[in-house]
Design a protein around this motif. Structure first.
Motif, short mmCIF file in Angstrom:
data_model
loop_
_atom_site.label_atom_id
_atom_site.label_comp_id
_atom_site.label_asym_id
_atom_site.label_seq_id
_atom_site.Cartn_x
_atom_site.Cartn_y
_atom_site.Cartn_z
N LEU A 151 9.32 78.02 64.72
CA LEU A 151 8.57 77.00 65.45
C LEU A 151 7.29 76.54 64.78
N LEU A 152 6.60 77.46 64.10
CA LEU A 152 5.28 77.14 63.56
C LEU A 152 5.07 77.72 62.16
N PRO A 153 4.34 76.98 61.33
CA PRO A 153 3.95 77.56 60.05
C PRO A 153 2.87 78.63 60.28
N ALA A 154 2.83 79.61 59.40
CA ALA A 154 1.87 80.71 59.52
C ALA A 154 0.43 80.21 59.59
N SER A 155 0.09 79.19 58.81
CA SER A 155 -1.30 78.70 58.82
C SER A 155 -1.70 78.22 60.22
N THR A 156 -0.78 77.62 60.96
CA THR A 156 -1.06 77.17 62.32
C THR A 156 -1.19 78.37 63.26
N ILE A 157 -0.33 79.36 63.10
CA ILE A 157 -0.40 80.57 63.93
C ILE A 157 -1.75 81.25 63.74
N ILE A 158 -2.18 81.39 62.50
CA ILE A 158 -3.45 82.05 62.19
C ILE A 158 -4.62 81.25 62.77
N ALA A 159 -4.64 79.95 62.54
CA ALA A 159 -5.72 79.10 63.06
C ALA A 159 -5.76 79.15 64.59
N HIS A 160 -4.59 79.11 65.21
CA HIS A 160 -4.52 79.17 66.68
C HIS A 160 -5.09 80.49 67.20
N HIS A 161 -4.70 81.59 66.58
CA HIS A 161 -5.19 82.88 67.05
C HIS A 161 -6.67 83.06 66.77
N ASN A 162 -7.15 82.59 65.65
CA ASN A 162 -8.60 82.65 65.40
C ASN A 162 -9.34 81.89 66.50
N ALA A 163 -8.85 80.71 66.85
CA ALA A 163 -9.51 79.89 67.88
C ALA A 163 -9.37 80.53 69.27
N THR A 164 -8.20 81.06 69.58
CA THR A 164 -7.95 81.64 70.90
C THR A 164 -8.73 82.94 71.12
N LEU A 165 -8.75 83.80 70.12
CA LEU A 165 -9.42 85.09 70.26
C LEU A 165 -10.93 84.97 70.19
N ASN A 166 -11.43 83.97 69.46
CA ASN A 166 -12.86 83.80 69.26
C ASN A 166 -13.58 83.55 70.58
N GLY A 167 -14.59 84.34 70.84
CA GLY A 167 -15.40 84.14 72.04
C GLY A 167 -15.05 85.14 73.13
N LEU A 168 -13.91 85.00 73.74
CA LEU A 168 -13.54 85.86 74.86
C LEU A 168 -13.15 87.27 74.41
N PHE A 169 -12.39 87.38 73.32
CA PHE A 169 -11.89 88.68 72.88
C PHE A 169 -12.51 89.20 71.59
N ALA A 170 -13.08 88.32 70.78
CA ALA A 170 -13.59 88.73 69.48
C ALA A 170 -14.61 87.72 68.98
N SER A 171 -15.38 88.15 68.00
CA SER A 171 -16.21 87.25 67.21
C SER A 171 -15.55 87.15 65.84
N LEU A 172 -15.63 86.00 65.22
CA LEU A 172 -15.02 85.80 63.91
C LEU A 172 -16.06 85.96 62.80
N ILE A 173 -15.60 86.49 61.69
CA ILE A 173 -16.44 86.54 60.49
C ILE A 173 -15.52 86.40 59.28
N LYS A 174 -16.03 85.79 58.23
CA LYS A 174 -15.29 85.70 56.97
C LYS A 174 -15.58 86.96 56.14
N THR A 175 -14.63 87.32 55.31
CA THR A 175 -14.79 88.50 54.46
C THR A 175 -16.09 88.46 53.68
N GLU A 176 -16.38 87.32 53.08
CA GLU A 176 -17.59 87.23 52.23
C GLU A 176 -18.86 87.42 53.03
N ASP A 177 -18.85 87.15 54.34
CA ASP A 177 -20.04 87.27 55.16
C ASP A 177 -20.21 88.65 55.80
N LEU A 178 -19.21 89.49 55.68
CA LEU A 178 -19.26 90.81 56.30
C LEU A 178 -20.23 91.70 55.53
N ARG A 179 -21.24 92.19 56.24
CA ARG A 179 -22.23 93.09 55.67
C ARG A 179 -22.46 94.25 56.63
N PHE A 180 -22.54 95.45 56.08
CA PHE A 180 -22.83 96.62 56.91
C PHE A 180 -24.26 97.08 56.63
#
Length: 180
Positions: A151-180
């Protein structure tokens, strides 16, 4: 750059196994995702942040049965089989039928940085489950992937889940921005 202050974080690497990465359908942006997950682990190890690495275990005779070549972690990741917490699961949620929750609580972990495979199954399930269990969830938006479906290309699945999970279930960060 997004700055984030982590309160007792841990990294949860999900299903980065030979058979799930190379078996069957092609993983979207496979080499980039593999490199990004590896970079997350390098950063965690350098900062002495606990790493929990889980692999999905199929029933005996399945392509990812315990001990098989396909069941092993991708060697390029550099998972420390002695120092990292390695465990198995048989369901999409890392919390179902495992002692992950008890281990995280015993270590005082408050935040989970999540990456791995596959976006619409285990990544989605664990972002939601961890959030519902009271953890602050950080999803590394460019360090999880899946394959195309009918039904869907992987890029759409990934973008959809990033958008859906962001805020209510998770915060998003890019690998390059991850700092401990």
């Amino acid at each position: 750059m997004v700055q984030h202050s982590y309160a007792n974080p841990a990294v949860l690497v999900i299903d980065m196994q030979v058979g799930l990465f190379h078996g069957g359908r092609v993983i979207h942006a496979a080499e980039q995702v593999l490199d990004n997950v590896r970079r997350v682990l390098v950063k965690a190890h350098a900062a002495s942040v606990p790493v929990f690495a889980v692999r999905h275990t199929g029933p005996q005779g399945s392509p990812i049965e315990a001990g098989s070549a396909n069941w092993q972690f991708m060697p390029e990741l550099g998972i420390d089989l002695e120092g990292d917490t390695v465990f198995e699961k048989t369901r999409p949620s890392c919390f179902a039928g495992t002692d992950l929750l008890q281990q995280l609580r015993a270590k005082g972990i408050q935040e989970l940085i999540i990456c791995g495979l596959k976006t619409q199954y285990c990544i989605d399930s664990n972002c939601r489950a961890a959030s519902e269990l009271g953890f602050k969830v950080i999803l590394v938006e460019d360090a999880h992937s899946c394959n195309d479906t009918e039904l869907l290309p992987a890029s759409t699945i990934i973008a959809h889940h990033n958008a859906t999970l962001n805020g209510l279930f998770a915060s998003l960060i890019k690998t390059e921005d991850l700092r401990f």
